[in-house]
Design a protein around this motif. Sequence first.
Motif, PDB file in Angstrom:
ATOM      1  N   GLU A   1      35.557  48.564  42.242  1.00 57.48           N
ATOM      2  CA  GLU A   1      35.011  48.840  43.379  1.00 57.48           C
ATOM      3  C   GLU A   1      34.568  47.366  44.053  1.00 57.48           C
ATOM      4  N   ALA A   2      35.429  47.412  45.420  1.00 59.04           N
ATOM      5  CA  ALA A   2      35.619  45.927  46.389  1.00 59.04           C
ATOM      6  C   ALA A   2      34.184  46.349  46.780  1.00 59.04           C
ATOM      7  N   THR A   3      33.177  45.333  46.877  1.00 63.34           N
ATOM      8  CA  THR A   3      31.800  45.340  47.826  1.00 63.34           C
ATOM      9  C   THR A   3      32.248  45.457  49.189  1.00 63.34           C
ATOM     10  N   PRO A   4      31.738  45.927  50.202  1.00 58.54           N
ATOM     11  CA  PRO A   4      31.733  45.726  51.429  1.00 58.54           C
ATOM     12  C   PRO A   4      32.726  44.742  51.980  1.00 58.54           C
ATOM     13  N   GLU A   5      31.800  43.528  51.674  1.00 59.14           N
ATOM     14  CA  GLU A   5      32.415  42.249  52.434  1.00 59.14           C
ATOM     15  C   GLU A   5      33.725  42.343  51.602  1.00 59.14           C
ATOM     16  N   LEU A   6      34.020  42.873  51.056  1.00 55.71           N
ATOM     17  CA  LEU A   6      35.644  42.294  49.887  1.00 55.71           C
ATOM     18  C   LEU A   6      36.387  43.771  50.253  1.00 55.71           C
ATOM     19  N   GLN A   7      36.032  44.799  51.500  1.00 46.87           N
ATOM     20  CA  GLN A   7      36.800  45.752  51.052  1.00 46.87           C
ATOM     21  C   GLN A   7      37.888  45.533  51.452  1.00 46.87           C
ATOM     22  N   PRO A   8      39.673  45.743  50.471  1.00 49.45           N
ATOM     23  CA  PRO A   8      40.452  45.179  51.123  1.00 49.45           C
ATOM     24  C   PRO A   8      41.059  45.952  51.992  1.00 49.45           C
ATOM     25  N   ALA A   9      41.728  45.321  53.192  1.00 48.90           N
ATOM     26  CA  ALA A   9      42.638  46.584  54.619  1.00 48.90           C
ATOM     27  C   ALA A   9      44.077  47.179  53.589  1.00 48.90           C
ATOM     28  N   LEU A  10      44.416  47.315  52.846  1.00 50.85           N
ATOM     29  CA  LEU A  10      45.835  48.595  51.692  1.00 50.85           C
ATOM     30  C   LEU A  10      44.951  48.630  51.119  1.00 50.85           C
ATOM     31  N   LYS A  11      44.930  50.022  50.767  1.00 53.17           N
ATOM     32  CA  LYS A  11      44.109  50.601  49.391  1.00 53.17           C
ATOM     33  C   LYS A  11      44.609  50.453  47.987  1.00 53.17           C
ATOM     34  N   ASN A  12      46.186  49.727  48.275  1.00 51.76           N
ATOM     35  CA  ASN A  12      46.633  49.500  46.558  1.00 51.76           C
ATOM     36  C   ASN A  12      46.484  48.484  46.242  1.00 51.76           C
ATOM     37  N   GLN A  13      45.091  47.659  46.529  1.00 48.51           N
ATOM     38  CA  GLN A  13      45.456  46.073  47.029  1.00 48.51           C
ATOM     39  C   GLN A  13      43.205  46.198  46.072  1.00 48.51           C
ATOM     40  N   PRO A  14      43.279  45.444  44.928  1.00 50.83           N
ATOM     41  CA  PRO A  14      41.548  46.148  44.589  1.00 50.83           C
ATOM     42  C   PRO A  14      40.500  45.478  45.794  1.00 50.83           C
ATOM     43  N   GLN A  15      40.849  43.811  46.135  1.00 52.74           N
ATOM     44  CA  GLN A  15      39.889  43.359  47.295  1.00 52.74           C
ATOM     45  C   GLN A  15      40.863  42.403  48.464  1.00 52.74           C
TER      46      GLN A  15
ATOM     47  N   GLY B   1      23.519  36.127  32.327  1.00 56.95           N
ATOM     48  CA  GLY B   1      22.078  34.588  31.055  1.00 56.95           C
ATOM     49  C   GLY B   1      23.274  33.382  31.509  1.00 56.95           C
ATOM     50  N   ASP B   2      23.925  32.785  30.634  1.00 54.31           N
ATOM     51  CA  ASP B   2      24.623  31.800  31.503  1.00 54.31           C
ATOM     52  C   ASP B   2      25.746  31.532  31.764  1.00 54.31           C
ATOM     53  N   SER B   3      26.334  33.473  31.449  1.00 53.34           N
ATOM     54  CA  SER B   3      27.758  33.216  32.315  1.00 53.34           C
ATOM     55  C   SER B   3      27.805  33.560  33.978  1.00 53.34           C
ATOM     56  N   VAL B   4      28.710  33.532  34.414  1.00 53.76           N
ATOM     57  CA  VAL B   4      29.352  33.627  35.369  1.00 53.76           C
ATOM     58  C   VAL B   4      31.065  34.789  35.258  1.00 53.76           C
ATOM     59  N   TYR B   5      31.165  35.790  35.988  1.00 55.03           N
ATOM     60  CA  TYR B   5      32.351  36.620  36.099  1.00 55.03           C
ATOM     61  C   TYR B   5      32.860  36.398  36.462  1.00 55.03           C
ATOM     62  N   LEU B   6      34.287  36.548  36.858  1.00 56.46           N
ATOM     63  CA  LEU B   6      34.420  35.470  37.986  1.00 56.46           C
ATOM     64  C   LEU B   6      36.246  36.642  38.119  1.00 56.46           C
ATOM     65  N   ARG B   7      36.721  37.179  39.295  1.00 59.99           N
ATOM     66  CA  ARG B   7      38.375  37.618  38.944  1.00 59.99           C
ATOM     67  C   ARG B   7      39.022  36.985  40.502  1.00 59.99           C
ATOM     68  N   GLY B   8      40.295  37.546  40.201  1.00 52.34           N
ATOM     69  CA  GLY B   8      41.307  37.161  41.356  1.00 52.34           C
ATOM     70  C   GLY B   8      41.075  38.079  41.894  1.00 52.34           C
ATOM     71  N   PHE B   9      41.967  38.230  43.137  1.00 52.37           N
ATOM     72  CA  PHE B   9      41.946  39.345  43.974  1.00 52.37           C
ATOM     73  C   PHE B   9      42.763  40.370  43.961  1.00 52.37           C
TER      74      PHE B   9
ATOM     75  N   TYR C   1      42.260  40.057  50.186  1.00 48.59           N
ATOM     76  CA  TYR C   1      42.627  38.733  49.899  1.00 48.59           C
ATOM     77  C   TYR C   1      42.208  37.296  50.782  1.00 48.59           C
ATOM     78  N   PRO C   2      41.499  36.463  49.791  1.00 49.19           N
ATOM     79  CA  PRO C   2      40.677  35.587  50.191  1.00 49.19           C
ATOM     80  C   PRO C   2      40.344  34.895  50.777  1.00 49.19           C
ATOM     81  N   GLY C   3      42.751  34.154  51.567  1.00 46.79           N
ATOM     82  CA  GLY C   3      42.745  33.248  52.659  1.00 46.79           C
ATOM     83  C   GLY C   3      41.544  32.239  52.629  1.00 46.79           C
ATOM     84  N   ARG C   4      41.550  31.275  50.909  1.00 49.37           N
ATOM     85  CA  ARG C   4      40.382  30.554  50.619  1.00 49.37           C
ATOM     86  C   ARG C   4      41.697  29.527  49.477  1.00 49.37           C
ATOM     87  N   GLY C   5      41.394  28.057  49.391  1.00 52.04           N
ATOM     88  CA  GLY C   5      41.934  27.128  48.523  1.00 52.04           C
ATOM     89  C   GLY C   5      43.342  27.821  47.854  1.00 52.04           C
ATOM     90  N   ALA C   6      43.358  27.795  46.709  1.00 52.22           N
ATOM     91  CA  ALA C   6      44.920  28.822  46.132  1.00 52.22           C
ATOM     92  C   ALA C   6      45.003  30.511  45.910  1.00 52.22           C
TER      93      ALA C   6
END
Lengths: 326, 326, 326, 326
Positions: free
Chosen positions: A127-141, A41-49, A143-148
Motif C-alpha cells: 500500500e503506497a505511502t502518501p508521498e508515493l501514491q500513484p496517479a493511476l490506481k492500477n499501479q502499485p506506486q 536489523g541489517d537489512s533494507v527492503y527495496l521495491r520497483g515501482f 513512477y519515480p522519475g529518478r535513475g533507471a
Amino acid sequence: MTEAVRDLAHLSHVELLTPRPDESLAYFRDLLGMEVAAEQGDSVYLRGFGDYELASLKLTASAQAGVGHVAYRTHSPEALERRVQALEEGGAGGQWLDGDRGHGASYSFLDPDGHRLELFYESERYEATPELQPALKNQPQRYPGRGAGVRHLDHVNFLAVDPGENRVFLERHLGLRLTEQIVLDDGVEAGVWLASNQKSYDLTYTRDLTGARGRLHHIAFFVDQREDVLRAADIFLEHGIVMESGPHKHAIQQTFFLYTWEPGGNRVEICSGGYLIFDPAHEPVVWSQAERAKGQAWGMQTVASFHIRGTPPVAEEEALLAGAAR
Amino acid sequence: MTEAVRDLAHLSHVELLTPRPDESLAYFRDLLGMEVAAEQGDSVYLRGFGDYELASLKLTASAQAGVGHVAYRTHSPEALERRVQALEEGGAGGQWLDGDRGHGASYSFLDPDGHRLELFYESERYEATPELQPALKNQPQRYPGRGAGVRHLDHVNFLAVDPGENRVFLERHLGLRLTEQIVLDDGVEAGVWLASNQKSYDLTYTRDLTGARGRLHHIAFFVDQREDVLRAADIFLEHGIVMESGPHKHAIQQTFFLYTWEPGGNRVEICSGGYLIFDPAHEPVVWSQAERAKGQAWGMQTVASFHIRGTPPVAEEEALLAGAAR
Amino acid sequence: MTEAVRDLAHLSHVELLTPRPDESLAYFRDLLGMEVAAEQGDSVYLRGFGDYELASLKLTASAQAGVGHVAYRTHSPEALERRVQALEEGGAGGQWLDGDRGHGASYSFLDPDGHRLELFYESERYEATPELQPALKNQPQRYPGRGAGVRHLDHVNFLAVDPGENRVFLERHLGLRLTEQIVLDDGVEAGVWLASNQKSYDLTYTRDLTGARGRLHHIAFFVDQREDVLRAADIFLEHGIVMESGPHKHAIQQTFFLYTWEPGGNRVEICSGGYLIFDPAHEPVVWSQAERAKGQAWGMQTVASFHIRGTPPVAEEEALLAGAAR
Amino acid sequence: MTEAVRDLAHLSHVELLTPRPDESLAYFRDLLGMEVAAEQGDSVYLRGFGDYELASLKLTASAQAGVGHVAYRTHSPEALERRVQALEEGGAGGQWLDGDRGHGASYSFLDPDGHRLELFYESERYEATPELQPALKNQPQRYPGRGAGVRHLDHVNFLAVDPGENRVFLERHLGLRLTEQIVLDDGVEAGVWLASNQKSYDLTYTRDLTGARGRLHHIAFFVDQREDVLRAADIFLEHGIVMESGPHKHAIQQTFFLYTWEPGGNRVEICSGGYLIFDPAHEPVVWSQAERAKGQAWGMQTVASFHIRGTPPVAEEEALLAGAAR
C-alpha cells in the motif's frame, strides 16, 4: 506439458548480501530508482515501482557479497503444501521459517548446488505511502522519475557446478519449466533457463567454472523500454559504475541487457524485452556449443569476466581470467 | 539567400516571469531536471545539461506570469555592432544594458508587438561544479538522471497581433530566416517560424486572438528522444501537472511535443525531433488555411485553449474560449 | 572564431565504390531504406528520406571497394569561387568538372592524403515522384517504413597517414572547423573531427596504421532515434550483415553507433544522437592517449579490426590484425 | 483465486470480416508488417513475427465489416473437455467444428451478446518457410523490417449491450479472470477487461450504445516499444490511414495505443506496454464514472466516434454522433 503442475506463481524476491551496505543502497535507490519499503536489523527492503508485493530486494549487510536466498510465491496455500511435500518426499526437505517483512511463513531449502530457496504464499500487498501514491490506481506506486526507474525484479541467475542437476531438481520438485538450454558437444548442460509462468524465464543456472558452490552470477531488474536501458547506461557512466557488458541483445531469451557491478560487488543486470511463452506445449530451445560460440545476438563477444566472476568472489577466478587473457 | 547575414549565433536564454516562484522552480529543477546555476535578487538562473552557457532560463518572481525578455548571442562583437546599427537605423533602437549573470553588455529593444529582446556577444562558458562534473569532457555537465532531463532551450513562441509585421522586422534587422509559415486565405500570416541557424526554428510568432500585445505562447526545452517525451508525460502525470496537448507530432516543423502548464501559469513545451536545414537557399514552407485545419501530423485536433491562452492572462481569453466551446 | 569563413554549407554526398554492385544496392535500398533517385552508367544514386538534394550516395561499380569522392555544397556561388581561389593559391588546385546527376559544375581536388574532394554550389532540389509524395510538405519525400529508414548522410570518416596534416589543409582552404581531436602523448594527432556547420562533425580523419593512402574508414547515415539503431541491428541480424561493433555510444562526439560491413566491403555506420555546436567561439575538445584508451562511452572496447581495416583493403592489414590478436 | 481454473492458455486468433479484402490485406501485410501464412477460400491467414501458431488473423471477404469469430487455445485436451462440459451444463452449448487451417477440431458457441467464440487444443506450430527463417532459433520467424512490425495479436475488444452479463458468462464457463472494470454510478458495468493468463487482458467488452448486438470495437496487435507505435503513426500518415485516436496512454490497463481504421472499416489498434499480473490473488481494479471521465492517462479526451462506432456499422451510430457533437 499437458496438465502440468503450475504451483509456483512467480519469483518474489531476492536477498542480496553486500559488504558495502550504504553504497549498495545508494546504487539501488538513486541509480535504479527503487524505493525503501522497510528496514529491519541489517537489512533494507527495496521495491520497483511495479512490484505488487512489499519488496523484491532484501539488501543485507554482510562480510561478503553474494546471495542470501531467493523466494517464490505459490499460487495458493495448497500449492505451497504440495511443493513442500514433494521436496520432503524427494529427500530435499528443509525447514519452516516464521516469515519476514512482507510475507508469512516460508519453507526454506537448498538446491543441489547449495543456494537457499524459499517458498511462501501469504504475502502483504503493498500500500503506497502518501508521498508515493500513484496517479493511476492500477499501479502499485508512483513512477519515480529518478535513475533507471526499474519496474520489477525480473530474474536471478545462479552459478552452479552442474546446471543440469539443478534443472532436474527444480522441474521435479517445484514444477518449473525449462524454456531454453545450452548443451555442449559432450552433453554437459552449460546453462538452463527456467520459468514459473509466462515470462520466458525467472531463474537461470550457468556453469561455475571455478568449481565453487552456491554462488550468484547476477540478479536482474526490468525496465519497460530498450531506450530505458540506454538511458540507464548514461546514468551509470556519470556515477562511475562499472558496466561490464552491454547494452546489447542476448541471443538466448532475446533480452536487451546491461550488466553492471553494484558497489557491494554483485553483478546486477538492467533488462528489457524478451518474450512471453503462450504455448502450453512449448518445447525447450536447445543451443549447441557452436551456436553459443557466436556471441550475443548482434555479434558482441562477451568479456571473459562475464563467464568467470561471481559472488562471493573466489581465488580460482584469477587463474581462469589469466588463462582467458592468454 | 546567397550571401546572407548570419550575425546571430543562437537563441541564448529566456526570462520567464512567475507569480509562484518556489513552485515554478521545483517544476524546472525536479520535473524538467534542470540545475540551478545562479541566484540573484528575485531571479534564479537554470540550465539544461547540454547548455554551454551559464543558463538558458532566468526565472523571475513577478506579479504576473509572462516573458521578461529573450536573448540571442551574436557570432562576434562585430556582428553585435552591425545588428545594433541596423536596429538604430531602422528606427527600432533600444538601449545598452550592463549585462547579467552569465553574459556581458547587451542591447535591449522591442519587437513591433512589444516583446523585449536582447543581443549580446560576451558570454560565460559554463564550468561544472565538482558535483556536476560530466564523465565525458565534450558535455558541459553531468546528465542529471532526474525528471525529463532536458538538454537545452529549444525555442520561444511569442503571441503577436500581427505575426507578419514581426517577421519582417526580424528578417530585416536581425537576419533571422523564415523557414515555415501559415498564410490564411485572406493573406494574413497566422504563424511564422524563424531561425538563426540550422535548427529549423528558434523563434515563433502566432496570432494573439485576444488583441493583447507582448504576450507569450510558450517556451520549449529539448530532449534527445521521443521516448523521453513519453517518459516526461508519465512524470508530469504523477505530479499533477496539467498536460494541455500531446504527446503528438506537429505537422509544421515536425516537432514531437508535449505542452504543459508550469505552476506559475506559463505554457512550457517538452520537445524532440524536428529537422535541420542544410540548404543555404532554403525556401520557406507555406501552409494554407485548409492545410492548417487538418490538425496535427497524426490527426489530433488541438484543444481550443492552445489557440487562445497566453501569458500574462487577459480577460478576453474567456469570451474566446466560451465561443470556441459553442 | 570571430568572423570565421563559413563558405561550406554542408556535406552533400559521397561516391562509394563496390565490387558487388547488386548486393550493395540491395543493402542500401532494402536494409537502410534508401530510394533510388537516378541511375547512370555504372552508378546508382540513392537518397535518404530527409535529403533535400537529389542524392547523398552515388554507388559505383568498381573493381575494388573504397571511396570515389566526397562533395560539399557551398553557401553561394561566391563562396565557391573563394574556396577555389584559396585552394589554387595554396598550391592545392584541381580542376573543374561538368557536374553530375543532381548538381552543376564542381571543383575537384585532392587532400594531402590523396582523397578526392569536390565543391559545388548549383544543386537540384529533389522533387518527389508521385509514389514518394510525402504527407507533410516540409519533408522531401515519404518516410519509407522499410529497413532502417535513414534520414540523411551524416558524415564520412577517411583514413589518413597523418590526420593532422589533413586537418590543417581543410581548416585553411575550406574553412572547416576542428571540433574534437585525439592527440597522443608524442603529439601525433590520431584523429580529427571537422565540421562545416552546427552538426558537430561531418568529416573525420583517423590514422591509417597500414601506411596506405586515400582510404576510407566508413560512411555514416543518420536515423532519428537510438531505438532506430537497435531496430536496424535486428534487421541486419536477419539478413546476415556483419555487425563489427555496436550498438554503443561513442565517447568522442557522443554519437550512438552501429558499424556494419555492406556487401561490397565498405564499412557503413548507422548513427543517431550527438550534439549541435551553438557556441561561435567553440574550443576543440582534445582527448589524450589515456582518455582514448578507456574505450567507448559505456566501456566497450572496440574490436581490433575497427582500428585497422579500411577500403580498399591492403595486405598490411593482415599483419596488423595478427599482431593485435597476440 | 486460490485454486482457480486456468484451462484457457491464450487468445489464439481472430477472424475479421472485410468488404475490401485486397485493401485490408495490404494494410495488414505492408503497413502492419504481417506475413501471409495461408490462403483458403475467401480467407487469408496472417501472422505477426512472434506468433508461434500458424496465424493470428483470418481475414475473410464479406459483405460487411465485423468479426467472424475469436478463438482461444486451451492448456490441454482435458481442459478443452472441461470447458465444453461447463458450457453445455450452463445451457450455453454450441457445436464442434472440424478445425481450420492451423488448428484441429474446435468447439464453437456464442457469448450472451451474440459474438462467436471457439475453443480448441490441437494446434499447428508454425515452421518458417526458407525465406522467413529467423536468425535466432527462439523466434518463430524472421523479423520483417517492414511497416509497424507487429509481434502478435494482443487482444480483442467486443461491443456488448451488457458487458457485465458477458463478464459473468466468461468467468463462469471459461475461467477468464476480471482484471479491470468500469462501474458507473448506477451500477452498470460499462467496460470489463478479462485475462486468460498473465497478460493483464486479452478480451474486453465495452458498451454498445447503439443497442446492436455482436459487434466489434477493435482488435489489437502488439509491438515491442512505444517508439514502434510512434513510428507506425508516421507510416500510417504516409499511407492515408485514418488515425482515430492516439498515440497516447490508456489509464485503464496503461497500454500505449494508436487506433486506426483499416480499409475494410474495422478499427485496429497498435499497442505496446501494459503490465503483467503476477499476483495469484489479484483483485480487479474498479474505475468509477468520475475516474473514467478524466480521459486517458495523460489527459487526452477520446473523440466521440471512439465511443460510438463499431463494426458492422449500424444506422444508430449517426444519431449518437450528432448528439455527441451538440
